[in-house]
Design a protein around this motif. Structure first.
Motif, PDB file in Angstrom:
ATOM      1  N   MET A 166      16.310  -4.291   0.968  1.00 38.26           N
ATOM      2  CA  MET A 166      15.453  -3.193   1.415  1.00 38.26           C
ATOM      3  C   MET A 166      14.102  -3.732   1.851  1.00 38.26           C
ATOM      4  O   MET A 166      13.349  -4.278   1.059  1.00 38.26           O
ATOM      5  CB  MET A 166      15.269  -2.213   0.256  1.00 38.26           C
ATOM      6  CG  MET A 166      14.541  -0.976   0.662  1.00 38.26           C
ATOM      7  SD  MET A 166      14.277   0.089  -0.732  1.00 38.26           S
ATOM      8  CE  MET A 166      13.073  -0.861  -1.648  1.00 38.26           C
ATOM      9  N   ARG A 167      13.791  -3.524   3.141  1.00 36.61           N
ATOM     10  CA  ARG A 167      12.577  -4.100   3.702  1.00 36.61           C
ATOM     11  C   ARG A 167      11.306  -3.523   3.083  1.00 36.61           C
ATOM     12  O   ARG A 167      10.284  -4.187   3.044  1.00 36.61           O
ATOM     13  CB  ARG A 167      12.552  -3.867   5.205  1.00 36.61           C
ATOM     14  CG  ARG A 167      13.688  -4.502   5.947  1.00 36.61           C
ATOM     15  CD  ARG A 167      13.523  -4.220   7.401  1.00 36.61           C
ATOM     16  NE  ARG A 167      12.154  -4.487   7.776  1.00 36.61           N
ATOM     17  CZ  ARG A 167      11.682  -5.669   8.118  1.00 36.61           C
ATOM     18  NH1 ARG A 167      12.477  -6.705   8.157  1.00 36.61           N
ATOM     19  NH2 ARG A 167      10.414  -5.813   8.427  1.00 36.61           N
ATOM     20  N   ALA A 168      11.402  -2.271   2.594  1.00 37.70           N
ATOM     21  CA  ALA A 168      10.201  -1.646   2.016  1.00 37.70           C
ATOM     22  C   ALA A 168       9.700  -2.416   0.794  1.00 37.70           C
ATOM     23  O   ALA A 168       8.587  -2.172   0.317  1.00 37.70           O
ATOM     24  CB  ALA A 168      10.493  -0.192   1.651  1.00 37.70           C
ATOM     25  N   SER A 169      10.505  -3.367   0.300  1.00 39.63           N
ATOM     26  CA  SER A 169      10.061  -4.213  -0.824  1.00 39.63           C
ATOM     27  C   SER A 169       8.757  -4.932  -0.503  1.00 39.63           C
ATOM     28  O   SER A 169       7.987  -5.278  -1.406  1.00 39.63           O
ATOM     29  CB  SER A 169      11.117  -5.274  -1.141  1.00 39.63           C
ATOM     30  OG  SER A 169      12.367  -4.701  -1.347  1.00 39.63           O
ATOM     31  N   ILE A 170       8.486  -5.163   0.769  1.00 38.49           N
ATOM     32  CA  ILE A 170       7.261  -5.873   1.174  1.00 38.49           C
ATOM     33  C   ILE A 170       6.021  -5.083   0.730  1.00 38.49           C
ATOM     34  O   ILE A 170       4.924  -5.642   0.645  1.00 38.49           O
ATOM     35  CB  ILE A 170       7.250  -6.130   2.713  1.00 38.49           C
ATOM     36  CG1 ILE A 170       6.171  -7.130   3.139  1.00 38.49           C
ATOM     37  CG2 ILE A 170       7.083  -4.847   3.496  1.00 38.49           C
ATOM     38  CD1 ILE A 170       6.462  -8.549   2.811  1.00 38.49           C
ATOM     39  N   GLY A 180       4.165   0.463   7.652  1.00 38.78           N
ATOM     40  CA  GLY A 180       4.159  -0.400   6.470  1.00 38.78           C
ATOM     41  C   GLY A 180       2.874  -1.211   6.355  1.00 38.78           C
ATOM     42  O   GLY A 180       2.315  -1.339   5.257  1.00 38.78           O
ATOM     43  N   ALA A 181       2.388  -1.755   7.478  1.00 34.51           N
ATOM     44  CA  ALA A 181       1.165  -2.573   7.419  1.00 34.51           C
ATOM     45  C   ALA A 181      -0.022  -1.698   7.024  1.00 34.51           C
ATOM     46  O   ALA A 181      -0.904  -2.124   6.269  1.00 34.51           O
ATOM     47  CB  ALA A 181       0.924  -3.265   8.759  1.00 34.51           C
ATOM     48  N   THR A 182      -0.052  -0.459   7.512  1.00 36.23           N
ATOM     49  CA  THR A 182      -1.133   0.459   7.121  1.00 36.23           C
ATOM     50  C   THR A 182      -1.069   0.718   5.613  1.00 36.23           C
ATOM     51  O   THR A 182      -2.089   0.695   4.920  1.00 36.23           O
ATOM     52  CB  THR A 182      -1.027   1.789   7.907  1.00 36.23           C
ATOM     53  OG1 THR A 182      -1.068   1.500   9.307  1.00 36.23           O
ATOM     54  CG2 THR A 182      -2.154   2.748   7.557  1.00 36.23           C
TER      55      THR A 182
END
Ligand code: EPZ
Length: 422
Positions: free
Chosen positions: A93-97, A168-170
């Protein structure tokens, strides 16, 4: 592996409850890492991605309890035991970042596996890293991991201008900035309702944030954040998905708690396509006006533009609309995997680069189909609801990442839909 079988042709009538937003919850959960006091989220969705974030936070030493059948997530990060997010979880899951910014702000150090590409595109995290570097972090890439270290005395406020909008960066920058020394200004910030929800929660935790929901967010760093209780905003993508269902099948479906303002350009396009969206007490009701929807032109864009996360579902609607539609995907480079599957059901679609031209046909025909991401999979379910005969959707685990009790919700409105195990 489970499959979902849809027998098309039934009008939908009834009420569909919408859960809390997956993508808000995935950003809110890592906010626990910013404080040693408890953070409790209510109205949480019960989804596989939330289970993955739970695993990740627990691996970092946070206590995470799921109460009220998963609707409430009670978290406490009073004693973290690790600052490393392992590849094994991050790759799922990319949201792990999103643990990167909070870990770095609180612990001064973080190691997070790079997520890698995924089915819908390359999806790098360079903007996340550049923003943290601007706040003084030293960042190295070591064996597939981002190693980040805050300067002595912690992250510093900075003026950060993103070259393009990244949700995500925000979120990562916003969370990191709450505990940085001084003022952080985020320009060209994402304006999604999930960002506003995150800012509301952080503010309840004692953060000083202005401008969330606009393209410039200003954060005055504070020394510490405290605990809070926060109710997760409703899922506008789940809502938009189910609003398309009666537009395909006919009938009227009501959505308690639905709000126009969170849907941005989606609602305008739906109305332009000949679908009535009416305000009812405490929510919205959706009814298709004629026998078929009308063709429209859709271009995906950051909020308040047409969401990329509803592009596949809109294509399912336009596949049987009257006329020729175009859908231009501007957020992800490879987000048309549903097109060939819809074509197996009889849709007429030409994809050239980032644009799909859809010539509406009167009716689709059921077929066995599968897709490689969440929104593509649900678009096939929607198409199946309006198709003649039976549609069997495999790889249902994609759906379980983002739609809770999908069969139950649609079934309650009269859809012939069931999940079968293998
Ligand atoms: C969020 O992903 C959502 N995920 C996605 O939801 C959604 O599709 C996307 O925003 C766009 O709305 C969550 O909130 C958990 P981005 P995110 O950073 O934050 C590029 C779903 O179906 N980019 O706004 O990862 C990127 O490749 C999903 O629920 C960089 O180049 O999206 C993309 O082309 C999938 N460098 C664009 O920006 C970066 O550092 C926008 O991505 C960051 C992003």
């Amino acid at each position: 592996m489970d499959r979902i079988v849809v027998t098309g042709g039934r009008e939908l009538n009834g009420t569909i409850p919408i859960a809390g937003a997956k993508n808000a919850c995935l950003a809110l959960m890592p906010a626990t890492l910013l404080t040693d006091e408890p953070l409790t989220l209510s109205n949480a969705p019960r989804l596989a991605d939330i289970d993955t974030m739970t695993l990740l936070l627990r691996a970092l030493g946070a206590e995470v309890s799921r109460l009220d059948e998963g609707r409430v997530i009670a978290m406490s990060s009073h004693a973290l035991s690790s600052h490393r997010a392992e590849y094994d979880i991050v790759r799922r899951m990319r949201a792990s970042i999103l643990v990167l910014g909070p870990l770095l702000a609180r612990e001064g150090v973080a190691e997070v596996s790079l997520p890698g590409g995924c089915a819908i595109g390359a999806r790098p995290v360079d903007l996340h890293l550049q923003a943290l570097e601007a706040m003084g972090a030293e960042i190295d890439l070591v064996e597939g991991y981002v190693h980040a270290r805050a300067p002595r005395g912690g992250l510093r406020g900075a003026r950060i201008r993103f070259p393009f909008v990244s949700v995500g960066a925000t979120e990562n920058t916003l969370m990191a900035a709450t505990l940085a020394r001084g003022t952080t200004v985020i320009e060209n910030a994402a304006r999604e309702p999930e960002i506003v929800d995150l800012a509301r929660c952080l503010t309840a935790m004692g953060a000083r944030i202005e401008g969330a929901g606009t393209d410039t967010i200003t954060v005055e760093g504070v020394d510490r954040l405290h605990g809070a209780t926060h109710s997760v905003i409703i899922d506008r993508i789940e809502l938009g998905t189910y609003m398309i269902a009666p537009a395909i099948t006919g009938g009227t479906v009501r959505f308690p708690g639905a709000r126009r303002d969170i849907l941005g350009a989606f609602i305008d396009k739906l109305e332009e396509a000949g679908v009535a969206v009416d305000d009812i007490e405490g929510g919205l009701a959706v009814t298709r006006r004629g026998d078929r929807a009308r063709a429209v032109e859709v271009v995906t864009a950051p909020y308040p533009g047409f969401p990329t996360d509803l592009q596949a579902q809109m294509m399912a609607l336009l596949a049987t609309a009257d006329g020729v539609s175009t859908l231009e995907e501007r957020i992800f480079e490879n987000r048309f995997m549903h097109a060939p599957e819809l074509m197996r059901m009889g849709a007429k679609i030409d994809v050239h680069g980032g644009t799909a031209r859809v010539t509406g046909v009167e009716r689709l025909k059921g077929a066995p189909v599968m897709a490689t991401d969440l929104r593509a999979s649900v678009s096939l379910i929607l198409a199946g609801l309006g198709a003649e005969g039976e549609t069997v959707v495999s790889r249902v685990y994609h759906l379980d990442r983002g739609y809770e009790r999908l069969e139950e919700k649609l079934g309650a409105c009269g859809a012939a839909i069931e999940r079968i195990g293998e």
